[in-house]
Motif scaffolding. Structure first.
Motif, PDB file in Angstrom:
ATOM      1  N   GLN A  32       0.819  -1.204   0.000  1.00 24.37           N
ATOM      2  CA  GLN A  32       0.000   0.000   0.000  1.00 24.37           C
ATOM      3  C   GLN A  32       0.859   1.262   0.000  1.00 24.37           C
ATOM      4  O   GLN A  32       0.541   2.253  -0.661  1.00 24.37           O
ATOM      5  N   THR A  33       1.972   1.232   0.714  1.00 28.42           N
ATOM      6  CA  THR A  33       2.879   2.377   0.723  1.00 28.42           C
ATOM      7  C   THR A  33       3.448   2.621  -0.667  1.00 28.42           C
ATOM      8  O   THR A  33       3.543   3.769  -1.129  1.00 28.42           O
ATOM      9  N   LEU A  34       3.825   1.559  -1.366  1.00 24.14           N
ATOM     10  CA  LEU A  34       4.334   1.698  -2.728  1.00 24.14           C
ATOM     11  C   LEU A  34       3.275   2.278  -3.653  1.00 24.14           C
ATOM     12  O   LEU A  34       3.570   3.121  -4.508  1.00 24.14           O
ATOM     13  N   ILE A  35       2.043   1.837  -3.480  1.00 21.23           N
ATOM     14  CA  ILE A  35       0.950   2.355  -4.305  1.00 21.23           C
ATOM     15  C   ILE A  35       0.708   3.832  -4.013  1.00 21.23           C
ATOM     16  O   ILE A  35       0.509   4.639  -4.926  1.00 21.23           O
ATOM     17  N   ASP A  36       0.734   4.181  -2.738  1.00 15.16           N
ATOM     18  CA  ASP A  36       0.492   5.575  -2.357  1.00 15.16           C
ATOM     19  C   ASP A  36       1.575   6.507  -2.885  1.00 15.16           C
ATOM     20  O   ASP A  36       1.306   7.663  -3.215  1.00 15.16           O
ATOM     21  N   ASP A  37       2.802   5.999  -2.974  1.00 13.72           N
ATOM     22  CA  ASP A  37       3.934   6.850  -3.330  1.00 13.72           C
ATOM     23  C   ASP A  37       4.263   6.852  -4.818  1.00 13.72           C
ATOM     24  O   ASP A  37       5.077   7.664  -5.273  1.00 13.72           O
ATOM     25  N   GLU A  39       2.774   6.128  -9.024  1.00 15.25           N
ATOM     26  CA  GLU A  39       1.710   5.831  -9.986  1.00 15.25           C
ATOM     27  C   GLU A  39       2.155   4.648 -10.831  1.00 15.25           C
ATOM     28  O   GLU A  39       3.154   4.717 -11.545  1.00 15.25           O
ATOM     29  N   SER A  40       1.431   3.548 -10.737  1.00 18.54           N
ATOM     30  CA  SER A  40       1.856   2.338 -11.429  1.00 18.54           C
ATOM     31  C   SER A  40       0.652   1.475 -11.777  1.00 18.54           C
ATOM     32  O   SER A  40      -0.049   0.974 -10.890  1.00 18.54           O
ATOM     33  N   ALA A  41       0.454   1.253 -13.061  1.00 18.25           N
ATOM     34  CA  ALA A  41      -0.617   0.363 -13.501  1.00 18.25           C
ATOM     35  C   ALA A  41      -0.325  -1.079 -13.105  1.00 18.25           C
ATOM     36  O   ALA A  41      -1.243  -1.878 -12.900  1.00 18.25           O
ATOM     37  N   TYR A  42       0.956  -1.405 -12.973  1.00 21.33           N
ATOM     38  CA  TYR A  42       1.323  -2.762 -12.559  1.00 21.33           C
ATOM     39  C   TYR A  42       0.925  -3.020 -11.110  1.00 21.33           C
ATOM     40  O   TYR A  42       0.320  -4.048 -10.796  1.00 21.33           O
ATOM     41  N   LEU A  43       1.242  -2.097 -10.214  1.00 20.25           N
ATOM     42  CA  LEU A  43       0.953  -2.301  -8.795  1.00 20.25           C
ATOM     43  C   LEU A  43      -0.538  -2.339  -8.501  1.00 20.25           C
ATOM     44  O   LEU A  43      -0.971  -3.011  -7.561  1.00 20.25           O
ATOM     45  N   THR A  44      -1.318  -1.631  -9.271  1.00 18.49           N
ATOM     46  CA  THR A  44      -2.749  -1.480  -8.966  1.00 18.49           C
ATOM     47  C   THR A  44      -3.653  -2.283  -9.891  1.00 18.49           C
ATOM     48  O   THR A  44      -4.870  -2.095  -9.866  1.00 18.49           O
ATOM     49  N   GLN A  45      -3.099  -3.200 -10.679  1.00 16.65           N
ATOM     50  CA  GLN A  45      -3.910  -3.868 -11.697  1.00 16.65           C
ATOM     51  C   GLN A  45      -4.902  -4.875 -11.120  1.00 16.65           C
ATOM     52  O   GLN A  45      -5.858  -5.236 -11.796  1.00 16.65           O
ATOM     53  N   GLN A 211      11.958   0.372 -12.883  1.00 18.28           N
ATOM     54  CA  GLN A 211      11.110   1.022 -11.887  1.00 18.28           C
ATOM     55  C   GLN A 211      11.197   0.216 -10.584  1.00 18.28           C
ATOM     56  O   GLN A 211      10.509  -0.795 -10.441  1.00 18.28           O
ATOM     57  N   PRO A 212      12.039   0.639  -9.642  1.00 21.99           N
ATOM     58  CA  PRO A 212      12.236  -0.164  -8.421  1.00 21.99           C
ATOM     59  C   PRO A 212      10.944  -0.477  -7.670  1.00 21.99           C
ATOM     60  O   PRO A 212      10.823  -1.572  -7.084  1.00 21.99           O
ATOM     61  N   HIS A 213       9.980   0.453  -7.674  1.00 27.95           N
ATOM     62  CA  HIS A 213       8.730   0.191  -6.953  1.00 27.95           C
ATOM     63  C   HIS A 213       7.929  -0.918  -7.621  1.00 27.95           C
ATOM     64  O   HIS A 213       7.103  -1.563  -6.972  1.00 27.95           O
ATOM     65  N   GLU A 214       8.143  -1.153  -8.918  1.00 26.76           N
ATOM     66  CA  GLU A 214       7.505  -2.278  -9.590  1.00 26.76           C
ATOM     67  C   GLU A 214       8.356  -3.541  -9.474  1.00 26.76           C
ATOM     68  O   GLU A 214       7.838  -4.634  -9.244  1.00 26.76           O
ATOM     69  N   TRP A 215       9.654  -3.378  -9.612  1.00 35.11           N
ATOM     70  CA  TRP A 215      10.524  -4.547  -9.638  1.00 35.11           C
ATOM     71  C   TRP A 215      10.554  -5.262  -8.298  1.00 35.11           C
ATOM     72  O   TRP A 215      10.685  -6.492  -8.239  1.00 35.11           O
TER      73      TRP A 215
END
Length: 280
Positions: A32-37, A39-45, A211-215
Motif C-alpha cells: 500500500q505504501t508503494l501504491i500511495d507513493d 503511480e503504477s498500472a502494474y501495482l494497482t492492476q 522502476q524499483p517500486h515495480e521490480w
C-alpha cells in the motif's frame, strides 16, 4: 485505490502481527505504501488481490514453515537452528533480502533454495532424493513452507544482496547477461518484457526492471498465486518465464538460475520486499 476494510485490517492483525517484529512490516502495508507513493498500472492492476492480501494463504504456509524450521527431523534428528543463511546460525530475520550470497563452507554463491538443500542434507541428514528435499513446488512441500517462513522474516526490509566477494559480483554480472540475452525460437529475452513501463501480455501489466517500486513486487517470491492456488518460489517463476520465452527450462540451484536471481535482486536494491506476496 480503496483502502482495506476494517474487517480486513482486523484479520491482518490476527494473521501477521504475531510474527512481525522490529523493522519488519506486513506485506499488505508495504504494498500500500508503494501504491500511495507511486503511480503504477502494474501495482494497482488487481484490486481484488490488494483487498485480499491480509487473507493471503501464504501466511499459513509461513506458519507451517516456522514449525518445520524448529522441529528436530531427518536421520540426524536435528532442527535447522544451526543453519547459517548468511547472518549466523539460526538467524532468519533479514536473511532473505541479502540472498543470493557467497558461503565460505560451500565455496559458492547460493540462493535460499540451494542453501536449504545444503542445510537439510548436511545438518539433518536427508538424502537429496528424500521427498522433504526433492519436492520443491506447491504449498504442501516442506521446501515451500520453509522458504515462505524465512522470506516472511524480511518483509518490508530493503533488498541488499552483498557484492563484497568477487564471486557475488561475477554472478550478478552473469545474471545481467542472461537477462538481456535473446535466444530460443522466438528470439526473446527477459528484457523483452521487463524493460519498458506499461508492457502487457494480454490483460496483464508487466513490471519494469527500471522502476524499483515495480521490480520489488516482481521479485517478491514466495507468493501465493491465485491462478494456481499454490505458493510459488523464485525458481518456479524463472521456470515459468523461460517456458513463456520458449527456451530450455531453468534448473533450480544451477549457476544460471542463481546468477539471474543475483542480478534481479541487485536491480531492486533499496526497495522494500513484499513477503509473502499475493499474485494473479
Amino acid at each position: 485505490m480503496p483502502r482495506r476494510s476494517a474487517l480486513a485490517a482486523g484479520m491482518a492483525a490476527t494473521l501477521t502481527l504475531p510474527v512481525l517484529a522490529g523493522d519488519l512490516r506486513a506485506p499488505e502495508d508495504v504494498l500500500q505504501t508503494l501504491i500511495d507513493d507511486n503511480e503504477s498500472a502494474y501495482l494497482t492492476q488487481s484490486e481484488q488481490n490488494i483487498m485480499m492480501m491480509p487473507d493471503n494463504a501464504a501466511l499459513w504456509t509461513a506458519e507451517e514453515g516456522k514449525e518445520l524450521f524448529f522441529e528436530a527431523r531427518g536421520p540426524n534428528n536435528e532442527s535447522l537452528e544451526t543453519c547459517d543463511l548468511g547472518k549466523g546460525p539460526g538467524v532468519v530475520d533479514g536473511a532473505y533480502v541479502e540472498l543470493p550470497r557467497f558461503f565460505e563452507d560451500t565455496g559458492r554463491v547460493m540462493d535460499l533454495e540451494s542453501r536449504l538443500v545444503y542445510c537439510m542434507t548436511s545438518i539433518q541428514g536427508f538424502a537429496p532424493d528424500d521427498p522433504e528435499v526433492k519436492q520443491r513446488h506447491g504449498s504442501d512441500s516442506d521446501m515451500m513452507k520453509l522458504q515462505t517462513f524465512i522470506a516472511s522474516r524480511s518483509s518490508g526490509l530493503p533488498w541488499n544482496p552483498p557484492m563484497d566477494h568477487p564471486l557475488e559480483q561475477a554472478m550478478r554480472d552473469a545474471g545481467e547477461v542472461l537477462f538481456y540475452r535473446r535466444a530460443g525460437t522466438s528470439d526473446f529475452s527477459c528484457s523483452t518484457c521487463h524493460t519498458n513501463t506499461g508492457n502487457r501480455i494480454r490483460a496483464s501489466v508487466l513490471p519494469s526492471i527500471n522502476q524499483p517500486h515495480e521490480w520489488t513486487k516482481a521479485i517478491s517470491w514466495p507468493a501465493f498465486r491465485v491462478g494456481h492456488q499454490q505458493v510459488r518460489s523464485s525458481n518456479h517463476r524463472i521456470r515459468g518465464c523461460y517456458w513463456q520465452m520458449r527456451q530450455p527450462q531453468s534448473i533450480p540451484g544451477s549457476e544460471a538460475a542463481i546468477a539471474l536471481m543475483s542480478f534481479w535482486t541487485d536491480a531492486a536494491r533499496g526497495a522494500p520486499a513484499i513477503l509473502p506476496d499475493k499474485k494473479r
